[in-house]
Scaffold this motif. Sequence first.
Motif, short mmCIF file in Angstrom:
data_model
loop_
_atom_site.label_atom_id
_atom_site.label_comp_id
_atom_site.label_asym_id
_atom_site.label_seq_id
_atom_site.Cartn_x
_atom_site.Cartn_y
_atom_site.Cartn_z
N ARG A 91 0.81 -1.22 0.00
CA ARG A 91 0.00 0.00 0.00
C ARG A 91 0.84 1.28 0.00
O ARG A 91 0.61 2.17 -0.83
N ILE A 119 2.49 1.82 -3.43
CA ILE A 119 1.51 2.20 -4.45
C ILE A 119 1.07 3.64 -4.24
O ILE A 119 0.99 4.43 -5.19
N SER A 129 3.77 5.96 -5.32
CA SER A 129 3.87 5.93 -6.78
C SER A 129 2.79 6.80 -7.42
O SER A 129 3.05 7.52 -8.38
N LYS A 174 -0.16 3.20 -13.53
CA LYS A 174 -0.35 1.80 -13.14
C LYS A 174 0.49 0.90 -14.05
O LYS A 174 1.10 -0.06 -13.60
N PHE A 202 4.08 1.06 -12.97
CA PHE A 202 4.23 0.31 -11.72
C PHE A 202 4.26 -1.19 -12.01
O PHE A 202 5.12 -1.92 -11.53
#
Length: 129
Positions: A97, A100, A103, A110, A113
């Motif tokens: 978490r 993310i 990021s 996405k 990533f």
Amino acid sequence: MFIELDFESEDPIYLQLTRQIVEGIAKGELLPGDALPSVRSLAADIGINLHTVNKAYQQLKQEGFLQIHRQKGVMVHPDGIPKATETYKAGLAKNLRPFIAESICRNLSKEEFYKICNQIYADFTRGGK
């Protein structure tokens, strides 16, 4: 397996050691039943306190990666590493978490990533198992 520690890192030495042993297992450099150096031997070889090595070994034992016998020494768990449980998956999600979230804050898409994750995953599975 080659251990490379960064003594300037913010990450504790025992955690770096733990991660590198897990990486060795993931890459197939360490197989079930493979012996690892004794606590004293590894500490002396890489120039760290034996309590640091012991802490890393004990953590890996608790997580099911290592088995420690008084007579046989330390080895990669001969029965293999336990499979991912729902508890493990929940912990993984919890640990991912913050990465993310950061990021997203840094405008990493996405797709970017996922690409990074896929590259890292490939590094561990390439030419191995």
